[in-house]
Design a protein around this motif. Sequence first.
Motif: not given
Length: 305
Positions: A175, A190, A192, A196, A212, A214
């Motif tokens: 992150e 962030t 997720d 990241d 990322s 994601r």
Amino acid sequence: MLAKRIIKLSVGFLLSLVAVIPILATVWATPANQELPPTRLNLENFGDIPNLAQDERGSQITEFDGTTTTISWSKVSYQSFQDGNWEIYVSNDDASGQIRLTNNSAADIHPHLNRGADRIAFASNRDGDYEIYTMNLNGSGLTQITFNNTDDVNPKWSPDGAHIAFQAYRDGQAEIYTMNANGTAQTRLTADADYDATPSWSPDGTKIAFVSRRTGGYRIYVMNANGSGLTQISNQPYSFNPTWSPDGAQIAFDADSDGDGWQDLWLMNHDGGNQRIIYDPPYGQIDAWAHSWSPDGRYVAFTQI
């Protein structure tokens, strides 16, 4: 697959690097405004490769009071395995005057110069996991600024030198965080469930670009410096290592758009427009990793391995 560019190195991979140290320690440059015809290769993948080097050059800067100052930037910071261990070095931008700044049995990686070129942030696993440290340009004034039992890596100074963005694994995956330059006020930007990583500040300090996964593939995103306004801007597979041009108009990055398992050098506008390849290594089985820009914005520095 080329997948994650993480800093966990296997012993076998470290040993295999001894023969290619001259390549790893070399920073190349290519004209940023010249679009070269791509050479498409059909090659096997080299495997998971970490971020092996980080280069940062200075530029003409506009101070926050509106005045413009040109600082003579002539230093490049990077990591090298040339002495049998990952250590931090600094040299002039023509590769002369190389000085080794760290000397520790642990791996010292991901150096990043501040805008004034007098302080370097980097990551080291000298206490068992990777933490972030800062030091002066001559290696003095070593200060540890993160303390936890998970990896903190890829530190990047904000343009004003007051903050550092970095990549942390405190929640089980990579992150993006920011903190004050002394390590206080650490803030997660962030949130997720996937990767990241590799933050990069815009020249005015208002935005951060990062990588990322994601949506299932590695892409470059931009967000405001407080984590709001998240926007995907790259479309190329395996997009990594975003770095802003000095005027903030463009972002250099590397990607594997042709699926040959090797990274090529790309440019795009700051909003993701006009994505184009500028360098596809012609020699076969070679990566080109984006790292920084020349002060005048004409050249992109990158590592070739």
